[in-house]
Design an enzyme around this catalytic site. Structure first.
Site, PDB file in Angstrom:
ATOM      1  N   SER A  87       4.854   2.321   8.013  1.00  0.00           N
ATOM      2  CA  SER A  87       4.497   1.181   7.162  1.00  0.00           C
ATOM      3  C   SER A  87       5.665   0.794   6.263  1.00  0.00           C
ATOM      4  O   SER A  87       6.252   1.636   5.583  1.00  0.00           O
ATOM      5  CB  SER A  87       3.288   1.531   6.297  1.00  0.00           C
ATOM      6  OG  SER A  87       2.135   1.660   7.084  1.00  0.00           O
TER       7      SER A  87
ATOM      8  N   HIS B 134       0.811  -1.217   0.000  1.00  0.00           N
ATOM      9  CA  HIS B 134       0.000   0.000   0.000  1.00  0.00           C
ATOM     10  C   HIS B 134       0.849   1.273   0.000  1.00  0.00           C
ATOM     11  O   HIS B 134       0.355   2.347  -0.332  1.00  0.00           O
ATOM     12  CB  HIS B 134      -0.972   0.007   1.192  1.00  0.00           C
ATOM     13  CG  HIS B 134      -0.344   0.272   2.520  1.00  0.00           C
ATOM     14  ND1 HIS B 134      -0.002  -0.727   3.410  1.00  0.00           N
ATOM     15  CD2 HIS B 134       0.004   1.425   3.135  1.00  0.00           C
ATOM     16  CE1 HIS B 134       0.514  -0.190   4.498  1.00  0.00           C
ATOM     17  NE2 HIS B 134       0.537   1.115   4.353  1.00  0.00           N
TER      18      HIS B 134
ATOM     19  N   ASP C  32       0.161  -7.614   1.367  1.00  0.00           N
ATOM     20  CA  ASP C  32       0.613  -6.220   1.530  1.00  0.00           C
ATOM     21  C   ASP C  32       2.138  -6.118   1.501  1.00  0.00           C
ATOM     22  O   ASP C  32       2.733  -5.356   2.260  1.00  0.00           O
ATOM     23  CB  ASP C  32       0.063  -5.620   2.819  1.00  0.00           C
ATOM     24  CG  ASP C  32       0.121  -4.097   2.822  1.00  0.00           C
ATOM     25  OD1 ASP C  32       0.191  -3.507   1.731  1.00  0.00           O
ATOM     26  OD2 ASP C  32       0.137  -3.501   3.912  1.00  0.00           O
TER      27      ASP C  32
END
Length: 403
Positions: free
Chosen positions: A247, A140, A170
């Site tokens: 992230s 993402h 992911d």
């Protein structure tokens, strides 16, 4: 004691001389005070004295400049952690009212004729897997981008090419053109125990090279528990602070080894962060580097672990009576899926897979994901109170379901 006049005179003379000397000394120090900072700066510095601490009635000397295991882990891994800046174009759909012919009649060529585009920018983290520039991050973080900007801790900036992404886990891989880069050491998440140390490094909220520390809070959190049911990951849970921008960054153990990729935070909770186990990330990254894509095995069911609350709900909504206390209930079988072709039915209760007792849906997902496409799973199910054995040959997860 009595003093003669001569003795008193001598006494007061000495006092006067002492007082004058004191005044002269004071003036001399004031005159030299302007040089004191220079003198202090050039004088040799003595090492700080150890600080005495008391633990449980025992005293110990602690050096305030000592490097603990957290600092050592960060020094070991920090140079291989990167910042990733990505941008993508997003289409803004035209409101339905603007499509009305009457609207176009009044505004003519000034009316919008197609969706507008907006440039979205985001920042994330990643870490180098190889000295020639292969790095791993979250899918993402680079979603919708073919190239990204990669900044190393030493300040060097490179254009990174997105090699491939895998929405189901992911995980993404990016490649930069460079050599002799610092790399990380991969550890294992298989034997993690809640309470062990966890260290996160990343670029949260634009604050580069931020280190946070906590513990492993739990392991094996299913995607549905984390709030991302479309993923196929059993997450590591930690209370190390993870914020937007973290992230894709690494989660470390006390030895400075990568045990996971920080990936998700829950907006409705504080102090909860989640990471993809490094084994999952490495397996996916290897496929992306080799083929540019990842193929996942596919069973083709929706399922839920049996609980008293679920049994009561099913009884009220569908008059389905379940007598079993444990297992995984098949809620839906997708048409033409491997499960459908093997004869699995809605209402079946999976008790075992390849001889392994099944209690939770996440265990089924784990066993399927660990199997090869085309391999056969032996399912022991309960149907209408009777035990049946069903063989299912796993297919390939349909691409249309990855969006």
């Amino acid at each position: 004691m009595s003093l003669s006049v001569k003795q008193l005179t001598l006494y007061f003379t000495l006092l006067a001389i002492g007082g004058g000397a004191g005044v002269l000394a004071s003036r001399h120090l004031q005159a030299e005070s302007r040089f004191i900072p220079t003198y202090q700066a050039t004088a040799p510095m003595l090492p700080p004295l150890p600080i005495e601490r008391n633990w449980g009635g025992k005293t110990a000397n602690v050096d305030p400049n000592s490097v603990n295991f957290i600092a050592e882990a960060v020094q070991k891994v920090g140079p291989a952690v990167v910042r990733i800046d990505a941008s993508r174009k997003v289409e803004i759909p035209i409101p339905e009212a603007f499509r009305n012919p009457m609207f176009r009649r009044f505004f003519g060529n000034d009316s919008p004729i197609g969706p507008e585009e907006r440039l979205e920018r985001g920042t994330g983290s990643g870490f180098l897997l190889s000295s020639d520039g292969s790095l791993i991050t979250n899918a993402h973080v680079v979603d919708g981008s073919k190239t990204v900007q990669v900044t190393l801790k030493d300040g060097r900036t490179f254009e990174g090419r997105v090699v491939g992404t895998d929405p189901l886990t992911d995980v993404a891989v990016v490649k930069i053109n460079a050599t002799n880069l610092p790399t990380v050491s991969l550890g294992s998440s298989q034997n993690l125990i809640p309470g062990q140390w966890a260290i996160a490094i990343g670029n949260p909220l634009g604050l580069d090279n931020t280190v946070t520390v906590g513990i492993i809070s739990a392991t094996g959190r299913s995607s549905s528990q984390v709030g991302v049911p479309d993923k196929r990951v059993n997450f590591i849970q930690t209370d190390a602070a993870i914020n937007p921008g973290n992230s894709g960054g690494p989660l470390l153990n006390a030895a400075g080894e990568i045990i996971g990729i920080n990936t998700a935070i829950r907006a409705d909770a504080q102090g909860l962060g989640f990471a993809i186990p490094i084994e999952t990330a490495q397996r996916v990254a290897n496929q992306l580097l080799a083929k540019g894509e990842v193929q996942h095995p596919f069973l083709g069911i929706q399922m839920a672990g049996l609980t008293p609350a679920l049994k009561e709900q099913l009884l009220q909504e569908s008059n389905l009576t379940i007598t079993q206390e444990r297992g995984v209930l098949v809620m839906r079988v997708f048409d033409n899926s491997p499960a459908d072709q093997a004869g699995l039915r809605r209402g079946d209760i999976i008790q075992k897979i390849n001889g392994v007792a099944i209690k939770e849906a996440s265990k089924v997902q784990e066993l399927v994901e660990a199997s090869a496409i085309g391999s056969i799973l032996e399912l022991e199910v309960t149907r209408n109170g009777q035990t049946q054995n069903i063989q299912v040959r796993l297919g390939t997860f349909p691409a249309e379901r990855m969006g």
